[in-house]
Design a protein around this motif. Structure first.
Motif, PDB file in Angstrom:
ATOM      1  N   ALA A 176     -25.044  22.121   2.702  1.00 21.74           N
ATOM      2  CA  ALA A 176     -25.529  20.901   2.021  1.00 21.74           C
ATOM      3  C   ALA A 176     -26.830  21.192   1.364  1.00 21.74           C
ATOM      4  O   ALA A 176     -27.809  21.905   1.849  1.00 21.74           O
ATOM      5  N   TRP A 188     -23.423  19.316   9.497  1.00 24.97           N
ATOM      6  CA  TRP A 188     -24.297  19.250   8.348  1.00 24.97           C
ATOM      7  C   TRP A 188     -25.250  20.072   8.533  1.00 24.97           C
ATOM      8  O   TRP A 188     -26.220  20.077   9.281  1.00 24.97           O
ATOM      9  N   ARG A 205     -24.832  10.795   5.246  1.00 26.83           N
ATOM     10  CA  ARG A 205     -24.599  11.929   5.272  1.00 26.83           C
ATOM     11  C   ARG A 205     -23.267  11.894   6.481  1.00 26.83           C
ATOM     12  O   ARG A 205     -22.134  12.605   6.549  1.00 26.83           O
ATOM     13  N   CYS A 258     -28.459  22.269   6.468  1.00 21.00           N
ATOM     14  CA  CYS A 258     -29.366  22.247   5.054  1.00 21.00           C
ATOM     15  C   CYS A 258     -30.611  22.727   5.232  1.00 21.00           C
ATOM     16  O   CYS A 258     -31.008  23.211   6.217  1.00 21.00           O
ATOM     17  N   TRP A 260     -22.067  20.231  -1.499  1.00 23.72           N
ATOM     18  CA  TRP A 260     -21.625  20.756   0.047  1.00 23.72           C
ATOM     19  C   TRP A 260     -20.318  21.507  -0.299  1.00 23.72           C
ATOM     20  O   TRP A 260     -19.717  21.796  -1.245  1.00 23.72           O
TER      21      TRP A 260
END
Length: 274
Positions: free
Chosen positions: A120, A74, A60, A76, A268
């Protein structure tokens, strides 16, 4: 030519939606790839599979930096094949980046307008759906397996964007790589609920090709595209990939092909800003 264009730089194989990134320069949007012969953890981006969480986090980090973000951007969710969609705000940045507990729970769609956030979502045959509302600068991603498809997660994301002020003619959608009708055989448990949400038999015939009296080859990408067009998304605003995650062993993990023992690609989307 497929709208998802393969590229490999700095030993990171990915697909990008080149048309979007050229048209909307602040967007960073794509889908990860693998390399044939590598073990299942090597390009795995999901913490709920595999045996090496440290490798996932490093994957990642490398990908985020490659597309001009950082691991702290990031963001998610824990996907459950349902249709809950969450709006990611500044204080949500980085949720789930290193562990599953801090991710958005029981959520299959994320959207935001915040700059420098990378949304993501994880895949190994299901359909990644990408959204960009150009008039209000909102972007999103949604995970659509067959359950999410028949429960209309795509149209529900459109509704969320419209509630934020987006006009349908300014909403762009990309339907990413997933298992294709060549490899996806289903029975009436999938076809009957799909028939209820499509407009007519003609649409059903286009997305589900009868194989035997009780089996069909399902084009899940086309089903999602049809549902989005049915609610007014302009046909010219919908990009649709032809890549099959089951056929193309060189590039993709596949839950069905690999018997469930496989890694996950990541879809993404993010927006750069000052």
């Amino acid at each position: 030519m497929d709208p998802f264009v393969f590229q490999e730089t700095a030993d990171i194989p990915i697909f990008i939606i080149k048309e979007w990134e050229e048209r909307f320069p602040s967007l960073r949007v794509g889908f990860s790839a693998r390399k044939k012969g590598e073990d299942a953890d090597c390009r795995n981006y999901a913490l709920h599979v595999g045996n090496n969480g440290a490798q996932v986090i490093e994957n990642r980090r490398k990908l985020a930096e490659f597309v001009d973000f950082s691991l702290s951007d990031w963001t998610c969710a824990e996907q459950v094949h349902h249709t809950r969609i969450a709006f990611a705000q500044d204080h949500d940045r980085g949720r789930g980046k290193k562990d599953r507990k801090t991710a958005f729970q029981n959520t299959d769609g994320l959207f935001s307008y915040r700059s420098n956030m990378l949304l993501a979502s994880y895949y190994a045959d299901c359909v990644p759906l990408y959204f960009y509302a150009s008039d209000i600068g909102h972007y999103g991603v949604a995970h659509a397996g067959w359950k999410g498809t028949v429960q209309q997660i795509g149209p529900k994301m459109i509704q969320k964007l419209q509630e934020r002020g987006a006009r349908i003619e300014h909403i762009f959608v990309a339907v990413g790589p997933s298992i294709g009708p060549c490899c996806y055989e289903v029975d009436h448990h999938v076809i009957h609920p799909l028939k209820r949400v499509l407009n007519n038999q003609m649409q059903l015939d286009r997305v589900a090709m009868s194989h035997t009296p009780a089996k069909w080859h399902l084009d899940l990408k086309e089903a999602n595209a049809s549902l989005l067009k049915n609610i007014g998304v302009k046909e010219q605003n919908v990009l649709q990939s032809n890549w099959c995650t089951s056929c193309d062993v060189n590039y993709f993990y596949s839950h069905r092909r690999d018997g469930g023992n496989t890694g996950r690609m990541v879809a993404w989307i993010g927006k750069k800003g000052d």
